[in-house]
Design an enzyme around this catalytic site. Sequence first.
Site, PDB file in Angstrom:
ATOM      1  N   ASP A   1       0.850  -1.190   0.000  1.00  0.00           N
ATOM      2  CA  ASP A   1       0.000   0.000   0.000  1.00  0.00           C
ATOM      3  C   ASP A   1       0.886   1.241   0.000  1.00  0.00           C
ATOM      4  OD1 ASP A   1      -2.971   1.036   0.726  1.00  0.00           O
ATOM      5  OD2 ASP A   1      -1.474   2.253   1.765  1.00  0.00           O
TER       6      ASP A   1
ATOM      7  N   ASN B   1      -2.572  13.009  -4.428  1.00  0.00           N
ATOM      8  CA  ASN B   1      -3.739  13.472  -5.176  1.00  0.00           C
ATOM      9  C   ASN B   1      -4.147  14.879  -4.775  1.00  0.00           C
ATOM     10  OD1 ASN B   1      -4.173  11.211  -6.833  1.00  0.00           O
ATOM     11  ND2 ASN B   1      -5.276  10.125  -5.224  1.00  0.00           N
TER      12      ASN B   1
ATOM     13  N   HIS C   1      -5.351  14.339  -9.482  1.00  0.00           N
ATOM     14  CA  HIS C   1      -5.526  12.910  -9.727  1.00  0.00           C
ATOM     15  C   HIS C   1      -4.798  12.427 -10.977  1.00  0.00           C
ATOM     16  CE1 HIS C   1      -8.381  11.866  -6.524  1.00  0.00           C
ATOM     17  NE2 HIS C   1      -8.822  13.115  -6.656  1.00  0.00           N
TER      18      HIS C   1
ATOM     19  N   ASP D   1      -2.478   9.291 -10.895  1.00  0.00           N
ATOM     20  CA  ASP D   1      -2.594   8.140 -11.788  1.00  0.00           C
ATOM     21  C   ASP D   1      -1.247   7.772 -12.387  1.00  0.00           C
ATOM     22  OD1 ASP D   1      -5.275   8.005 -11.260  1.00  0.00           O
ATOM     23  OD2 ASP D   1      -5.918   8.840 -13.187  1.00  0.00           O
TER      24      ASP D   1
ATOM     25  N   GLU E   1      -4.738   2.411  -4.049  1.00  0.00           N
ATOM     26  CA  GLU E   1      -3.283   2.477  -4.151  1.00  0.00           C
ATOM     27  C   GLU E   1      -2.633   1.204  -3.613  1.00  0.00           C
ATOM     28  OE1 GLU E   1      -4.476   4.813  -0.400  1.00  0.00           O
ATOM     29  OE2 GLU E   1      -5.230   4.507  -2.437  1.00  0.00           O
TER      30      GLU E   1
END
Length: 303
Positions: free
Chosen positions: A169, A177, A182, A186, A210
């Site tokens: 994680d 973000n 975002h 990404d 994530e």
Amino acid sequence: MAMRCAPDAMYVLGPDRRIMAWNARAEALTGYGARDVLGRVCSARLLNHVDESGLSLCGPRCPLRLTMLDGIPRQATVFVHHRDGHLVPVEVGSAVLCLPAGQVVGAVETFRDASATVARERRIRHLEDLASHDPLTGVGNRRAMDRLLAAYLDEWRTADAPFAAVLLDLDRFKLVNDRHGHAVGDRVLTAVATTLQAASRGHVMRYGGEEFLVLAPAHDEAEALAIADTLRRLVAAVRVPARGGPIAVTASLGVALAGDHEAAQQLLIRADRALLAAKAAGRDRTHLAHTRPQPPTPAREHR
């Protein structure tokens, strides 16, 4: 007349496997006219049937030859060579020609263009492949995870192939973000996924958000920890260009060595608990799961 009106390409062999008849549909499909093939042995490097892996079917593996030997009709999807050089996928059927007394006097092969069928199957495989991959990162999705995890567990039980589940994680990814948007987030996820794929000896799936799951061969806990810690260091080395300078992230990892006769869900629960422990210990860490399952704990929150 019958061959001329046949809906499929067709040719007839005599007992010496020389081509005795060749219809117009066979010419249209292969580019070879009757003048090119009549009287020639079917294996004389004309059609050169090959299977779907590219291996030649002329000789001992020839379906038509086998049918002439045992009298059993056969059907297969193969490739034939066109006169222009390219391969044409065809569905072929072979059968013997017999006299009323049962004596084999030849054989007939019919074949029809399978290009549409092959293209349709390719599209289906492509759609199935898309359905098993995360559209953003290109790694496997939860559907792929279920299938692969079941396969790994089956190999472990039947072929003594131990493996580890590594749950990863990204630490404080919400800040990426929030600060950069975002679209940049990404790109970070994609960069991490690409790095994991390049570094892993096993399979990488996006577990959600994530989080990523890596399944990799590992013989013992020490090897499993070493694999996970290598992934942790490589993720920390990722640098994603962005306005204001490259973005770096860290990850916390939970690793669980698959147990004998362990269910998939229990393995993931153990990896998840180890991940929580890595988060609680300060993040950017790798933590090994308990060997034996532990009692349930409340749902987690570790963004």
